[in-house]
Each structure stands twice: as C-alpha cells, then as structure tokens.
Design an enzyme around this catalytic site. Sequence first.
Site, PDB file in Angstrom:
ATOM      1  CE  LYS A 182      -4.395  -1.468   1.012  1.00  0.00           C
ATOM      2  NZ  LYS A 182      -6.212  -1.730   2.126  1.00  0.00           N
TER       3      LYS A 182
ATOM      4  CE  LYS B 161      -6.328  -6.934  -0.811  1.00  0.00           C
ATOM      5  NZ  LYS B 161      -7.134  -7.183  -0.027  1.00  0.00           N
TER       6      LYS B 161
ATOM      7  CE  LYS C  19     -13.521  -2.450   0.958  1.00  0.00           C
ATOM      8  NZ  LYS C  19     -12.298  -2.237   1.947  1.00  0.00           N
TER       9      LYS C  19
HETATM   10  N1  AQP Z   1      -9.598  -9.646  -3.003  1.00  0.00           N
HETATM   11  C1  AQP Z   1      -9.949 -10.028  -1.653  1.00  0.00           C
HETATM   12  N2  AQP Z   1     -10.481 -11.889  -1.546  1.00  0.00           N
HETATM   13  C2  AQP Z   1     -10.679 -12.116  -0.467  1.00  0.00           C
HETATM   14  N3  AQP Z   1     -10.903 -11.207   0.340  1.00  0.00           N
HETATM   15  C3  AQP Z   1     -10.256 -10.341   1.050  1.00  0.00           C
HETATM   16  N4  AQP Z   1     -10.673  -9.300   1.915  1.00  0.00           N
HETATM   17  C4  AQP Z   1     -10.175  -7.993   1.103  1.00  0.00           C
HETATM   18  N5  AQP Z   1     -10.220  -8.222  -0.030  1.00  0.00           N
HETATM   19  C5  AQP Z   1      -9.976 -10.058  -0.548  1.00  0.00           C
HETATM   20  C6  AQP Z   1     -11.498  -9.581   2.763  1.00  0.00           C
HETATM   21  O1  AQP Z   1     -12.066  -9.133   3.405  1.00  0.00           O
HETATM   22  C7  AQP Z   1     -12.016  -8.557   4.611  1.00  0.00           C
HETATM   23  C8  AQP Z   1     -12.458  -7.023   4.966  1.00  0.00           C
HETATM   24  O2  AQP Z   1     -11.179  -5.966   4.091  1.00  0.00           O
HETATM   25  P1  AQP Z   1     -10.034  -4.749   4.482  1.00  0.00           P
HETATM   26  O3  AQP Z   1     -11.517  -4.412   3.453  1.00  0.00           O
HETATM   27  O4  AQP Z   1     -10.580  -4.186   5.397  1.00  0.00           O
HETATM   28  O5  AQP Z   1      -9.621  -4.349   3.865  1.00  0.00           O
HETATM   29  P2  AQP Z   1      -8.532  -4.772   3.096  1.00  0.00           P
HETATM   30  O6  AQP Z   1      -8.782  -6.394   2.834  1.00  0.00           O
HETATM   31  O7  AQP Z   1      -7.638  -4.046   1.875  1.00  0.00           O
HETATM   32  O8  AQP Z   1     -10.035  -4.844   1.587  1.00  0.00           O
HETATM   33  P3  AQP Z   1      -9.233  -4.318   0.587  1.00  0.00           P
HETATM   34  O9  AQP Z   1     -10.529  -4.594  -0.363  1.00  0.00           O
HETATM   35  O10 AQP Z   1      -8.530  -4.381  -0.915  1.00  0.00           O
HETATM   36  O11 AQP Z   1      -9.715  -2.932   0.736  1.00  0.00           O
HETATM   37  P4  AQP Z   1      -8.502  -2.292   0.538  1.00  0.00           P
HETATM   38  O12 AQP Z   1      -8.163  -1.345  -0.847  1.00  0.00           O
HETATM   39  O13 AQP Z   1      -9.404  -0.606   1.464  1.00  0.00           O
HETATM   40  O14 AQP Z   1      -7.427  -1.714   2.074  1.00  0.00           O
HETATM   41  C9  AQP Z   1     -11.128  -8.753   5.102  1.00  0.00           C
HETATM   42  O15 AQP Z   1     -11.193 -10.270   5.991  1.00  0.00           O
HETATM   43  C10 AQP Z   1      -9.950  -9.538   4.556  1.00  0.00           C
HETATM   44  O16 AQP Z   1      -9.401 -10.600   3.558  1.00  0.00           O
END
Ligand code: AQP
Length: 338
Positions: free
Chosen positions: A114, A200, A203
């Site tokens: 990130k 992956k 968001k």
């Molecule tokens: N691509 C993914 N596949 C499976 N699980 C996922 N999770 C996130 N992306 C995937 C799971 O969703 C939960 C919450 O995630 P989060 O939003 O708190 O943080 P993150 O993992 O950083 O998700 P994002 O979408 O990538 O958000 P941003 O871009 O804002 O950082 C977790 O249990 C995660 O494992």
Amino acid sequence: MKNKKRILSGVQPTGELHLGNWLGAIRNWVTLQEQYETFLCVVDLHAITAEHNPKELTQNTLSTAALYIACGIDPNICSIFVQSHIPAHSELCWILNCMTPINWMERMIQFKEKSIQQGNNVSIGLFNYPILMAADILLYDADYVPVGEDQKQHLELARDIAQQRINAKFSKEKDILKIPQPIIMKSGSKIMSLIDGSRKMSKSDPNEGSRINLLDTPEIISKKIKRAKSDSYIGLEFNNPERPESRNLLMIYSILSGKEISQCEKEFSETGWGTFKKLITEQLIESLSPIQEKYKVLINDPHQLNNILIEGKEKADNLAKKTLKRVKSKLGFFEMGK
Ligand code: AQP
C-alpha cells in the site's frame, strides 16, 4: 450464549464493498453466526489510513453496515458496531504501539504494497494499521477471526504481540489477553482482480474495472466481465499456473453457483471465453440481486440501521472496557479510588 466461542471481524469503509469482501469475509461470517458469538465491526479508524473524503467516509460507514445485513448477517444474533464509537480501540492501540518492536512491523507485506500505491502520502497510521487491527481483535477476547488470506500475516502479528509482548512480560500466571486463531475458508479466501489475476481484488485499486462491487448494476457487471482479462486458451482450467484469470473466474463461478470446482472444470473444459463470460455474468447478476434488494430497503431506513448500531455499540463497549481495564491494571497504570 455463554458457552459459545467468540468471533470478531470487520471491513474498512474505504469504498463500495466488492466480491472479494463478500466471498472472502462476509459470506463466512454468515455461515459462522449461529455457531459463534459474533462481533462485526465497521473499521472506520482503519479507513483513514489512506487519504479519505469525510462525506464518503460517513456514507461508506452506513452502507458497509447495511451490506453486512443485506449479505445475510442477522443483527438479532450478531453485534454490529462502528469502531470509532468505542474509544478503547484507540487506547489499546497506543499501548500496543509502545509494546511492539518496529522491526516486526517492517515485515508487513500489506504496508509495503500500500505504501507503494500511496507514493509520498504514506502516513504513520498506515504503518500502524496492523497494531490497530490487533487492538480490535484482542479487546473482545476473540477466539477466532475469520479473514481472507491477505490478512493472515496481520493476525499472526496480533497473536505475537498478545503472547510475547503482553502475556509473557506482564503476567506469570493467567493470560491477560486471549490468543486468537484465524479461520480461513478453503474457497474464496483470495479473489483476484479482473484485470490481473495475480493481484487481489481491492477497493483501493484505482481501476474500477478490476472489481465487481456488490451494488453494481447488471449493465455494469456485464461491462466489467466483458472487459475482464482472458487468455488465448479454449476451455476453463483451475490448476494451470499460467492461467490465473481462468482460475479466478472459475472459483467465483463455483462459489456462486454452489457447484464443485471439478464439476465446473468439466462443464467448461471446451467452452470459449465469450460463452463463459456470458454465463458468469448471469450468475453474478442472479447472486447479487437479492443482496441489492435487501440493501435498498435498509439504506432507506436510517432509523432502523441507527438502532442496530446503537445496540451493537453497547454490547461491544462493555466487553472492550473490561479488557482495557485488565490490560491497564496489569501494566501498572494508576487507578483512582472511588
Ligand atoms: N480480494 C479479496 N479476496 C478475499 N478476501 C478479501 N478481503 C478483502 N479483499 C479480499 C477480505 O475482506 C475483509 C475486509 O477487508 P478490508 O476492507 O478491511 O481490507 P482489505 O483486505 O485491505 O480489503 P481491500 O478491498 O483491499 O480494501 P482497501 O483497498 O481499502 O485496502 C478482510 O477479511 C479481507 O481478508
């Protein structure tokens, strides 16, 4: 309720929730909610570790809570709450910050990834993110934390902080903090980007076309799947390392349709990408439409949503305060007499 083991999990309100958040996290909470005492947090303090827009943060916080319920979380048996409504998260986070060696933090893969994305704007908060996550989990004496593969390293860090830096150092007898275990489901624990099967779905990916959001309209879903990366092979395969996009879409199809991967592989062994893309589009629209309908009802009833969050907050606050008090007392913070 007393004998049930407890789980804690959450999603950041950093944008619209996507298929990865649903299949990798929320879907699992739904299957676990009857068996476990379930605490689900909208982790808004985490959301400001990237640049944020205040109006969007408010909206995303509400819509994330509504999506938990629209995806099948039952607020009558789970506590749904907003992280920033419980001051103990920030307070325990500070204490854990002071207990955690910097070199443990420098290994965190998500920070490395990130911070590249954020360029010159990387905050101390982003670096500390896993410590706040440790506080989130440890405050509730969670037995289990259901997460996707991407969060496994953070959970290990939470375990190490609790065990090595708090329990072992400050209590010879009874553990001060409970050591949580991860629950990682076999399928869906890592849903990949639609435009690059080796990254992956996220968001924060600046390319909207990389993900299916849970609230995408049928037209948008269809457009995104049409543009999704494919390859020059005929037939879909799951285990060919040269075909990560095929693996990803087959996994999504398998979970949504409820068919085994092997059955899907057989069914599509000679299917071209064009035909498969039509089928997966139909499946996505069919699977997301009940979530979208339920979401519409909830988001148009802010009073009901507010009541759910107040109730969740009360239960969470009680537990969090007790843990924080225990930690502070063991660490020697002076307590005033009554
Ligand atoms: N691509 C993914 N596949 C499976 N699980 C996922 N999770 C996130 N992306 C995937 C799971 O969703 C939960 C919450 O995630 P989060 O939003 O708190 O943080 P993150 O993992 O950083 O998700 P994002 O979408 O990538 O958000 P941003 O871009 O804002 O950082 C977790 O249990 C995660 O494992």
